[in-house]
Motif scaffolding. Structure first.
Motif, PDB file in Angstrom:
ATOM      1  N   ALA A 101      -5.291  -1.448   3.682  1.00  0.00           N
ATOM      2  CA  ALA A 101      -5.080  -0.469   4.852  1.00  0.00           C
ATOM      3  C   ALA A 101      -4.116   0.499   4.447  1.00  0.00           C
ATOM      4  O   ALA A 101      -4.372   1.801   4.653  1.00  0.00           O
ATOM      5  CB  ALA A 101      -4.414  -1.432   6.023  1.00  0.00           C
ATOM      6  N   ALA A 102      -3.083   0.237   3.441  1.00  0.00           N
ATOM      7  CA  ALA A 102      -2.040   1.186   3.231  1.00  0.00           C
ATOM      8  C   ALA A 102      -2.748   2.298   2.139  1.00  0.00           C
ATOM      9  O   ALA A 102      -2.676   3.511   2.191  1.00  0.00           O
ATOM     10  CB  ALA A 102      -0.900   0.630   2.363  1.00  0.00           C
ATOM     11  N   LEU A 103      -3.637   1.585   1.315  1.00  0.00           N
ATOM     12  CA  LEU A 103      -4.533   2.753   0.454  1.00  0.00           C
ATOM     13  C   LEU A 103      -5.382   3.640   1.238  1.00  0.00           C
ATOM     14  O   LEU A 103      -5.441   4.773   0.903  1.00  0.00           O
ATOM     15  CB  LEU A 103      -5.263   1.983  -0.691  1.00  0.00           C
ATOM     16  CG  LEU A 103      -5.929   2.515  -1.740  1.00  0.00           C
ATOM     17  CD1 LEU A 103      -4.646   3.242  -2.713  1.00  0.00           C
ATOM     18  CD2 LEU A 103      -6.661   1.621  -2.555  1.00  0.00           C
ATOM     19  N   LYS A 104      -5.879   3.152   2.205  1.00  0.00           N
ATOM     20  CA  LYS A 104      -6.880   3.792   2.995  1.00  0.00           C
ATOM     21  C   LYS A 104      -6.361   4.784   4.018  1.00  0.00           C
ATOM     22  O   LYS A 104      -6.594   5.949   3.895  1.00  0.00           O
ATOM     23  CB  LYS A 104      -7.726   2.916   4.010  1.00  0.00           C
ATOM     24  CG  LYS A 104      -8.562   3.782   4.777  1.00  0.00           C
ATOM     25  CD  LYS A 104      -9.315   2.744   5.747  1.00  0.00           C
ATOM     26  CE  LYS A 104     -10.486   3.425   6.619  1.00  0.00           C
ATOM     27  NZ  LYS A 104     -11.213   2.497   7.536  1.00  0.00           N
ATOM     28  N   ARG A 106       2.580   3.199   4.442  1.00  0.00           N
ATOM     29  CA  ARG A 106       2.759   1.799   4.483  1.00  0.00           C
ATOM     30  C   ARG A 106       1.782   1.178   5.623  1.00  0.00           C
ATOM     31  O   ARG A 106       1.600   1.763   6.655  1.00  0.00           O
ATOM     32  CB  ARG A 106       4.268   1.489   4.833  1.00  0.00           C
ATOM     33  CG  ARG A 106       5.349   1.879   3.982  1.00  0.00           C
ATOM     34  CD  ARG A 106       6.678   1.817   4.262  1.00  0.00           C
ATOM     35  NE  ARG A 106       7.730   2.149   3.329  1.00  0.00           N
ATOM     36  CZ  ARG A 106       8.174   3.308   3.409  1.00  0.00           C
ATOM     37  NH1 ARG A 106       7.980   4.105   4.323  1.00  0.00           N
ATOM     38  NH2 ARG A 106       9.043   3.623   2.302  1.00  0.00           N
ATOM     39  N   ALA A 107       1.520   0.069   5.395  1.00  0.00           N
ATOM     40  CA  ALA A 107       0.407  -1.067   6.127  1.00  0.00           C
ATOM     41  C   ALA A 107       0.659  -2.328   5.806  1.00  0.00           C
ATOM     42  O   ALA A 107       1.144  -2.787   4.943  1.00  0.00           O
ATOM     43  CB  ALA A 107      -0.925  -0.334   5.987  1.00  0.00           C
ATOM     44  N   LYS A 163      10.474 -12.336   2.643  1.00  0.00           N
ATOM     45  CA  LYS A 163       9.076 -12.494   3.525  1.00  0.00           C
ATOM     46  C   LYS A 163       8.408 -11.098   3.227  1.00  0.00           C
ATOM     47  O   LYS A 163       8.827  -9.977   3.348  1.00  0.00           O
ATOM     48  CB  LYS A 163       9.257 -12.497   4.753  1.00  0.00           C
ATOM     49  CG  LYS A 163       8.220 -12.629   5.850  1.00  0.00           C
ATOM     50  CD  LYS A 163       8.551 -12.757   7.257  1.00  0.00           C
ATOM     51  CE  LYS A 163       7.287 -12.712   7.984  1.00  0.00           C
ATOM     52  NZ  LYS A 163       7.647 -12.740   9.565  1.00  0.00           N
ATOM     53  N   LEU A 164       7.137 -11.190   2.839  1.00  0.00           N
ATOM     54  CA  LEU A 164       6.250 -10.243   2.660  1.00  0.00           C
ATOM     55  C   LEU A 164       5.967  -9.576   3.832  1.00  0.00           C
ATOM     56  O   LEU A 164       5.480 -10.184   4.924  1.00  0.00           O
ATOM     57  CB  LEU A 164       4.826 -10.777   1.908  1.00  0.00           C
ATOM     58  CG  LEU A 164       3.788  -9.627   1.593  1.00  0.00           C
ATOM     59  CD1 LEU A 164       4.297  -8.634   0.527  1.00  0.00           C
ATOM     60  CD2 LEU A 164       2.545 -10.167   1.317  1.00  0.00           C
ATOM     61  N   VAL A 165       6.097  -8.321   4.076  1.00  0.00           N
ATOM     62  CA  VAL A 165       6.148  -7.702   5.495  1.00  0.00           C
ATOM     63  C   VAL A 165       4.958  -6.440   5.210  1.00  0.00           C
ATOM     64  O   VAL A 165       4.669  -6.021   6.349  1.00  0.00           O
ATOM     65  CB  VAL A 165       7.229  -7.049   5.896  1.00  0.00           C
ATOM     66  CG1 VAL A 165       8.285  -8.100   6.312  1.00  0.00           C
ATOM     67  CG2 VAL A 165       8.177  -6.179   4.780  1.00  0.00           C
ATOM     68  N   GLY A 166       4.374  -6.028   4.246  1.00  0.00           N
ATOM     69  CA  GLY A 166       3.566  -5.100   4.135  1.00  0.00           C
ATOM     70  C   GLY A 166       3.414  -4.500   2.509  1.00  0.00           C
ATOM     71  O   GLY A 166       4.035  -5.077   1.830  1.00  0.00           O
ATOM     72  N   TYR A 167       2.680  -3.538   2.654  1.00  0.00           N
ATOM     73  CA  TYR A 167       2.644  -2.569   1.352  1.00  0.00           C
ATOM     74  C   TYR A 167       2.928  -1.327   1.304  1.00  0.00           C
ATOM     75  O   TYR A 167       2.571  -0.420   2.568  1.00  0.00           O
ATOM     76  CB  TYR A 167       0.971  -3.026   0.716  1.00  0.00           C
ATOM     77  CG  TYR A 167       0.844  -4.411   0.354  1.00  0.00           C
ATOM     78  CD1 TYR A 167       0.951  -4.756  -1.066  1.00  0.00           C
ATOM     79  CD2 TYR A 167       0.298  -5.150   1.296  1.00  0.00           C
ATOM     80  CE1 TYR A 167       0.817  -5.897  -1.447  1.00  0.00           C
ATOM     81  CE2 TYR A 167       0.247  -6.573   0.875  1.00  0.00           C
ATOM     82  CZ  TYR A 167       0.292  -7.002  -0.370  1.00  0.00           C
ATOM     83  OH  TYR A 167       0.155  -8.222  -0.797  1.00  0.00           O
ATOM     84  N   GLU A 168       3.140  -0.542   0.449  1.00  0.00           N
ATOM     85  CA  GLU A 168       3.447   0.565   0.211  1.00  0.00           C
ATOM     86  C   GLU A 168       2.618   1.446  -0.813  1.00  0.00           C
ATOM     87  O   GLU A 168       2.782   0.896  -1.997  1.00  0.00           O
ATOM     88  CB  GLU A 168       4.926   1.153  -0.047  1.00  0.00           C
ATOM     89  CG  GLU A 168       5.363   2.666  -0.137  1.00  0.00           C
ATOM     90  CD  GLU A 168       6.758   2.630  -0.600  1.00  0.00           C
ATOM     91  OE1 GLU A 168       7.556   2.854   0.480  1.00  0.00           O
ATOM     92  OE2 GLU A 168       6.859   2.927  -1.605  1.00  0.00           O
ATOM     93  N   VAL A 169       1.977   2.493  -0.596  1.00  0.00           N
ATOM     94  CA  VAL A 169       1.180   3.239  -1.508  1.00  0.00           C
ATOM     95  C   VAL A 169       1.729   4.918  -1.815  1.00  0.00           C
ATOM     96  O   VAL A 169       2.186   5.385  -0.552  1.00  0.00           O
ATOM     97  CB  VAL A 169      -0.370   3.409  -0.864  1.00  0.00           C
ATOM     98  CG1 VAL A 169      -1.075   4.190  -1.994  1.00  0.00           C
ATOM     99  CG2 VAL A 169      -0.866   2.025  -0.801  1.00  0.00           C
TER     100      VAL A 169
END
Length: 243
Positions: A59-62, A53-54, A110-116
């Motif tokens: 950033a999450a994908l990296k 998560r990022a 509210k968008l707080v980030g992404y999960e890969v």
């Protein structure tokens, strides 16, 4: 008019003809037979992955790619061949904060980030080393072990024993019913198979941990699998001769 009358008579005669045909059918008996054999699994399937998560998708994908590279390296170090490693899932999902529900009105998420999430399925024939393999995956960075299952590679051949047992069971039952009505079994009329009882899968959930040389491997017991077969069989009945 004559044609209509003839058609009506023919249609009316159909049920009588069908009944007469059923009366002429050979009597039969239908039963269900079951058989089973026990077999030791010789193949393990491990589904493992990394969840990252990022704040941004990139950033999450990296971060996920860096961790997954270490997991793949751990698999190679464990001697797992390329043909036995397959990506079984890859997803990028936005993460939202919906609040705690204490407000007076509806709140816009509210968008707080992404999960890969990146998952691989690993096939291993070294069943005695599955515990060590799982530990090495977690140590390398895997924070999700979704599933562990054991399989019998020659399942169909092993089931032949259960098939023979199921047919013997079906014949035994049919002979009992036939004797009960004063008849004996004639020619077999139909046989169909239904495999039942898929082996239960073992689920393991893991979090990342630090291993040392003295740490013991995760204990894994493969046990035995019961392979079962059910058959539906039908035999003709031959009346016993009266003495």
């Amino acid at each position: 008019m004559r044609r209509a009358l003839a058609l009506a008579i023919a249609l009316a005669a159909l049920p009588l003809a069908a009944h007469a045909e059923s009366e002429r059918r050979e009597p039969s008996v239908s039963v269900v037979g079951e058989g089973s054999v026990s077999a030791a699994p010789d193949l393990a399937m491990v589904t493992s992955g990394v969840v990252s998560r990022a704040p941004t998708a990139a950033a999450a994908l990296k971060a996920n790619a860096a961790a997954m590279t270490k997991v793949m390296a751990a698999l190679k170090d464990a001697g797992v061949e390329d043909r036995d490693i397959a990506t079984s899932g890859l997803s990028v999902q936005p993460q939202y904060d919906y609040g705690d529900g204490s407000g007076s009105g509806p709140r816009t998420p509210k968008l707080v980030g992404y999960e890969v999430r990146n998952v691989v399925t690993v096939r291993s024939r070294a069943l005695d080393e599955i515990g060590e393999l799982i530990d090495s995956l977690v140590t390398a960075g895997s924070n999700q072990i979704e599933n562990l299952s054991f399989e019998v590679s020659d399942r169909s051949e092993k089931l032949d024993g259960a098939r023979r047992e199921a047919m013997a069971d079906a014949r035994r039952k049919a002979e009992i019913y036939a004797a009960g009505v004063g008849a004996s079994l004639g020619a077999p009329l139909a046989v169909s198979e239904q495999e039942v009882g898929e082996p239960e899968q073992i689920r393991v959930f893991a979090a990342r941990k630090t291993m040392d040389a003295a740490a013991q491997a995760t204990p894994i017991a493969r046990g035995e699998q019961e392979l079962r077969v059910r058959v539906n069989a039908r035999w003709a009945l031959s009346p016993n001769e009266q003495r």
